[in-house]
Design a protein around this motif. Structure first.
Motif, PDB file in Angstrom:
ATOM      1  N   LEU A 146       0.522  -0.930  -0.132  1.00 19.46           N
ATOM      2  CA  LEU A 146       0.191  -0.123   0.125  1.00 19.46           C
ATOM      3  C   LEU A 146       0.968   1.283   0.129  1.00 19.46           C
ATOM      4  N   SER A 147       1.939   0.745   1.701  1.00 17.67           N
ATOM      5  CA  SER A 147       2.883   1.994   0.778  1.00 17.67           C
ATOM      6  C   SER A 147       3.545   2.420  -0.738  1.00 17.67           C
ATOM      7  N   SER A 148       3.195   1.352  -0.947  1.00 21.17           N
ATOM      8  CA  SER A 148       4.114   1.485  -2.573  1.00 21.17           C
ATOM      9  C   SER A 148       3.436   2.477  -3.356  1.00 21.17           C
ATOM     10  N   ILE A 149       2.066   1.771  -3.718  1.00 19.78           N
ATOM     11  CA  ILE A 149       1.351   2.133  -4.436  1.00 19.78           C
ATOM     12  C   ILE A 149       0.613   3.756  -4.102  1.00 19.78           C
ATOM     13  N   MET A 150       0.356   3.688  -2.417  1.00 17.07           N
ATOM     14  CA  MET A 150       0.602   5.540  -2.196  1.00 17.07           C
ATOM     15  C   MET A 150       1.737   6.373  -3.031  1.00 17.07           C
ATOM     16  N   SER A 151       2.709   5.752  -2.772  1.00 14.23           N
ATOM     17  CA  SER A 151       4.135   6.623  -3.232  1.00 14.23           C
ATOM     18  C   SER A 151       3.832   6.792  -4.901  1.00 14.23           C
ATOM     19  N   SER A 152       3.435   5.306  -5.311  1.00 12.76           N
ATOM     20  CA  SER A 152       3.318   5.833  -7.157  1.00 12.76           C
ATOM     21  C   SER A 152       2.824   6.432  -6.875  1.00 12.76           C
ATOM     22  N   GLY A 153       1.266   7.156  -6.541  1.00  9.73           N
ATOM     23  CA  GLY A 153       0.184   7.797  -6.695  1.00  9.73           C
ATOM     24  C   GLY A 153       0.432   9.434  -6.842  1.00  9.73           C
ATOM     25  N   LEU A 154       1.473   8.666  -5.874  1.00  8.79           N
ATOM     26  CA  LEU A 154       1.749  10.644  -4.938  1.00  8.79           C
ATOM     27  C   LEU A 154       3.045  11.189  -6.053  1.00  8.79           C
ATOM     28  N   GLN A 155       3.312  10.499  -7.197  1.00  6.13           N
ATOM     29  CA  GLN A 155       3.763  11.503  -7.780  1.00  6.13           C
ATOM     30  C   GLN A 155       3.520  10.741  -9.305  1.00  6.13           C
ATOM     31  N   ILE A 156       3.681  13.044  -9.442  1.00  4.43           N
ATOM     32  CA  ILE A 156       1.997  12.912 -10.719  1.00  4.43           C
ATOM     33  C   ILE A 156       3.232  13.446 -12.653  1.00  4.43           C
ATOM     34  N   ASP A 157       3.235  12.430 -13.379  1.00  3.94           N
ATOM     35  CA  ASP A 157       3.526  13.101 -14.344  1.00  3.94           C
ATOM     36  C   ASP A 157       3.460  14.830 -14.850  1.00  3.94           C
ATOM     37  N   ARG A 158       3.301  15.133 -15.117  1.00  2.00           N
ATOM     38  CA  ARG A 158       3.464  17.064 -16.037  1.00  2.00           C
ATOM     39  C   ARG A 158       2.762  16.680 -16.692  1.00  2.00           C
ATOM     40  N   LYS A 159       2.599  15.887 -17.730  1.00  6.37           N
ATOM     41  CA  LYS A 159       2.297  15.569 -18.963  1.00  6.37           C
ATOM     42  C   LYS A 159       0.386  14.907 -19.228  1.00  6.37           C
ATOM     43  N   LEU A 160       0.561  14.052 -17.587  1.00  9.31           N
ATOM     44  CA  LEU A 160      -1.244  13.521 -17.391  1.00  9.31           C
ATOM     45  C   LEU A 160      -1.958  14.816 -16.424  1.00  9.31           C
ATOM     46  N   VAL A 161      -1.269  15.543 -16.217  1.00 10.13           N
ATOM     47  CA  VAL A 161      -1.675  17.087 -15.498  1.00 10.13           C
ATOM     48  C   VAL A 161      -2.783  17.471 -16.062  1.00 10.13           C
ATOM     49  N   PHE A 162      -3.123  17.398 -17.627  1.00  7.16           N
ATOM     50  CA  PHE A 162      -4.061  18.447 -18.598  1.00  7.16           C
ATOM     51  C   PHE A 162      -4.399  17.320 -19.431  1.00  7.16           C
ATOM     52  N   GLN A 163      -4.061  15.793 -19.248  1.00  5.21           N
ATOM     53  CA  GLN A 163      -4.533  14.909 -19.461  1.00  5.21           C
ATOM     54  C   GLN A 163      -5.872  13.914 -19.607  1.00  5.21           C
ATOM     55  N   THR A 164      -7.075  14.496 -19.073  1.00  5.18           N
ATOM     56  CA  THR A 164      -7.867  14.161 -17.573  1.00  5.18           C
ATOM     57  C   THR A 164      -7.757  11.990 -17.885  1.00  5.18           C
ATOM     58  N   ASP A 165      -8.179  11.965 -19.017  1.00  2.00           N
ATOM     59  CA  ASP A 165      -8.251  10.715 -19.260  1.00  2.00           C
ATOM     60  C   ASP A 165      -6.889   9.556 -18.496  1.00  2.00           C
ATOM     61  N   LEU A 166      -6.145  10.106 -19.113  1.00  6.73           N
ATOM     62  CA  LEU A 166      -4.707   9.015 -18.558  1.00  6.73           C
ATOM     63  C   LEU A 166      -5.044   9.624 -17.290  1.00  6.73           C
ATOM     64  N   MET A 167      -5.331  10.706 -16.318  1.00  6.85           N
ATOM     65  CA  MET A 167      -5.247  10.378 -15.327  1.00  6.85           C
ATOM     66  C   MET A 167      -6.480   9.278 -14.698  1.00  6.85           C
ATOM     67  N   LEU A 168      -7.655   9.643 -15.280  1.00  4.17           N
ATOM     68  CA  LEU A 168      -8.752   8.127 -14.595  1.00  4.17           C
ATOM     69  C   LEU A 168      -7.786   7.084 -15.348  1.00  4.17           C
ATOM     70  N   ASN A 169      -7.047   6.319 -15.610  1.00  2.00           N
ATOM     71  CA  ASN A 169      -6.627   5.741 -16.607  1.00  2.00           C
ATOM     72  C   ASN A 169      -5.858   5.080 -14.776  1.00  2.00           C
ATOM     73  N   ARG A 170      -4.847   6.061 -14.921  1.00  3.79           N
ATOM     74  CA  ARG A 170      -3.648   5.817 -14.144  1.00  3.79           C
ATOM     75  C   ARG A 170      -4.698   5.535 -12.175  1.00  3.79           C
ATOM     76  N   LEU A 171      -5.590   6.089 -11.810  1.00  2.23           N
ATOM     77  CA  LEU A 171      -6.236   6.110 -11.099  1.00  2.23           C
ATOM     78  C   LEU A 171      -7.209   4.250 -11.059  1.00  2.23           C
ATOM     79  N   TYR A 172      -7.684   3.617 -11.786  1.00  2.25           N
ATOM     80  CA  TYR A 172      -8.462   2.733 -11.824  1.00  2.25           C
ATOM     81  C   TYR A 172      -7.400   1.989 -11.796  1.00  2.25           C
ATOM     82  N   GLU A 173      -6.048   2.121 -12.692  1.00  4.21           N
ATOM     83  CA  GLU A 173      -5.177   1.293 -12.255  1.00  4.21           C
ATOM     84  C   GLU A 173      -4.453   0.958 -10.912  1.00  4.21           C
ATOM     85  N   LEU A 174      -3.603   2.132  -9.841  1.00  5.90           N
ATOM     86  CA  LEU A 174      -3.511   2.328  -8.490  1.00  5.90           C
ATOM     87  C   LEU A 174      -4.267   1.400  -7.531  1.00  5.90           C
ATOM     88  N   ALA A 175      -6.614   1.889  -8.074  1.00  4.90           N
ATOM     89  CA  ALA A 175      -7.728   0.905  -7.520  1.00  4.90           C
ATOM     90  C   ALA A 175      -7.493  -0.081  -7.087  1.00  4.90           C
TER      91      ALA A 175
END
Length: 376
Positions: free
Chosen positions: A57-86
């Motif tokens: 869980l710590s690894s998942i949380m750490s990975s989730g808090l590291q946000i790529d700058r490209k993902l900030v401007f692409q909502t679809d990619l962010m949602l996909n990343r959220l699904y992967e972490l979940a």
């Protein structure tokens, strides 16, 4: 007065009543036992799987808090990343959740085993009666539930306080250790504390299980009238059964009397007992009793024998022994073979003399039988 007391349900339930109650979904259940078992499984799971689970869980949380700058401007990619972490978190929690699911399924069976009853799913509007609801609140069961709730609060609070107090130095020392180590130590402290608090609930379970068994037995108690009614339904009305047995005896008597004309000899007492014997050397291993009776029935057997010219021989000890030790439609006992053989030999000689003439057989004397068989 006797009628009122007869309606009181103070008799233990019969096996049939217990089985019917089980079919209706009425069995002894302890919610405290189920809760305790589930919490103990959770405590054990945390104790043995907690370290690995925390790392994932710590690894998942750490990975989730590291946000790529490209993902900030692409909502679809962010949602996909959220699904992967979940999904990764669900996989990490999978073994622990599976453990809880299995225990939650089997824990209610600890007291009364597996039970599925569709009748328990049928709505019972009688339970909506407010008067009965108030009666349940102020009943023995309601008082017991109140005592259990207070006891649980006291036990959990007391044990929790003692655990925290005994580990206060370890808790205070967490501020001096690195974050990673602090998280690990915090998890261990929480696991041990949770295990102790849950284990303390065993006292509530030890009280609740016997109470639930007693309360269930009390609910399904029966009155004497209910027991009598069930007995009639199960075994039948005694008057009807008596009539059936009488008809069966009469039918057996008629069938027995129909066998007398086919007998080879009637052994008598001479007046109290009469036993009809038949022996066919080509189909029987030993002589068979085809009819027997005492008093009036014995007299009727002799009358039929006389009508059909069946030989009648007086041998009181043998007649009594045959009546008491030989079953109807069964072979005679081996201990009486010799005595009966003498009777049959005389009868066959007599028949031969009557049909073909020649020397008349010598009259039979006293027929000896083994000791202990004469019921004189």
């Amino acid at each position: 007065m006797s009628e009122d007391s007869d309606l009181e349900k103070n008799e233990e339930a019969t096996p049939k009543r217990r089985e019917k109650a089980r079919e209706d979904g009425q069995v002894a259940r302890s919610q405290e036992l189920t809760t305790f078992t589930l919490l103990m499984a959770a405590a054990a799971g945390i104790l043995f799987m907690g370290g690995t689970l925390m790392e994932k869980l710590s690894s998942i949380m750490s990975s989730g808090l590291q946000i790529d700058r490209k993902l900030v401007f692409q909502t679809d990619l962010m949602l996909n990343r959220l699904y992967e972490l979940a999904f990764e978190a669900l996989l990490a929690l999978g073994p622990f959740l599976l453990l809880l699911l299995v225990v939650a399924f089997f824990a209610p069976m600890l007291m009364s085993g597996w039970l599925f009853s569709s009748k328990a799913l049928i709505p019972d509007f009688k339970k909506l009666n407010p008067i009965k609801g108030l009666a349940r609140i102020f009943s023995v069961r309601g008082l017991t539930e109140l005592l259990k709730a207070v006891s649980k609060a006291l036990i959990v609070g007391t044990v929790g306080t003692l655990v925290i107090w005994n580990n206060k130095e370890a808790v205070l020392s967490l501020i001096k250790v690195p974050v990673d180590l602090g998280i690990t130590l915090t998890g261990e402290l929480l696991s041990i504390s949770f295990l102790f608090v849950v284990a303390a609930m065993i006292f509530i379970v030890a009280i609740d299980v016997p109470f639930q068994l007693w309360d269930h037995a009390k609910k399904i108690r029966m009155s004497k009238e209910e027991i009598r009614k069930e007995s009639k339904e199960t075994e039948g009305d005694p008057l009807v059964k008596g009539r059936i047995r009488a008809l069966q005896r009469e039918a057996a008597r008629r069938r027995m009397m129909s066998e007398v004309p086919e007998a080879d000899v009637i052994v008598t007492n001479p007046t109290h007992y009469a036993i009809a014997l038949r022996y066919k050397s080509d189909s029987m291993r030993a002589p068979t009793v085809v009819a027997k009776g005492v008093h009036l029935l014995a007299a009727r057997i002799r009358e039929l024998a006389e009508e059909h010219r069946v030989p009648i021989l007086e041998a009181p000890p043998l007649a009594r022994a045959l009546y008491h030790h030989a079953e109807l439609d069964s072979e005679i006992p081996e201990t009486l073979y010799t005595a009966v053989a003498e009777i049959l030999a005389y009868v066959f000689q007599l028949k031969r003399y009557q049909e073909y003439g020649g020397d008349a057989p010598q009259p039979l004397g006293e027929i000896p039988i083994p000791d202990g068989l004469d019921h004189a």
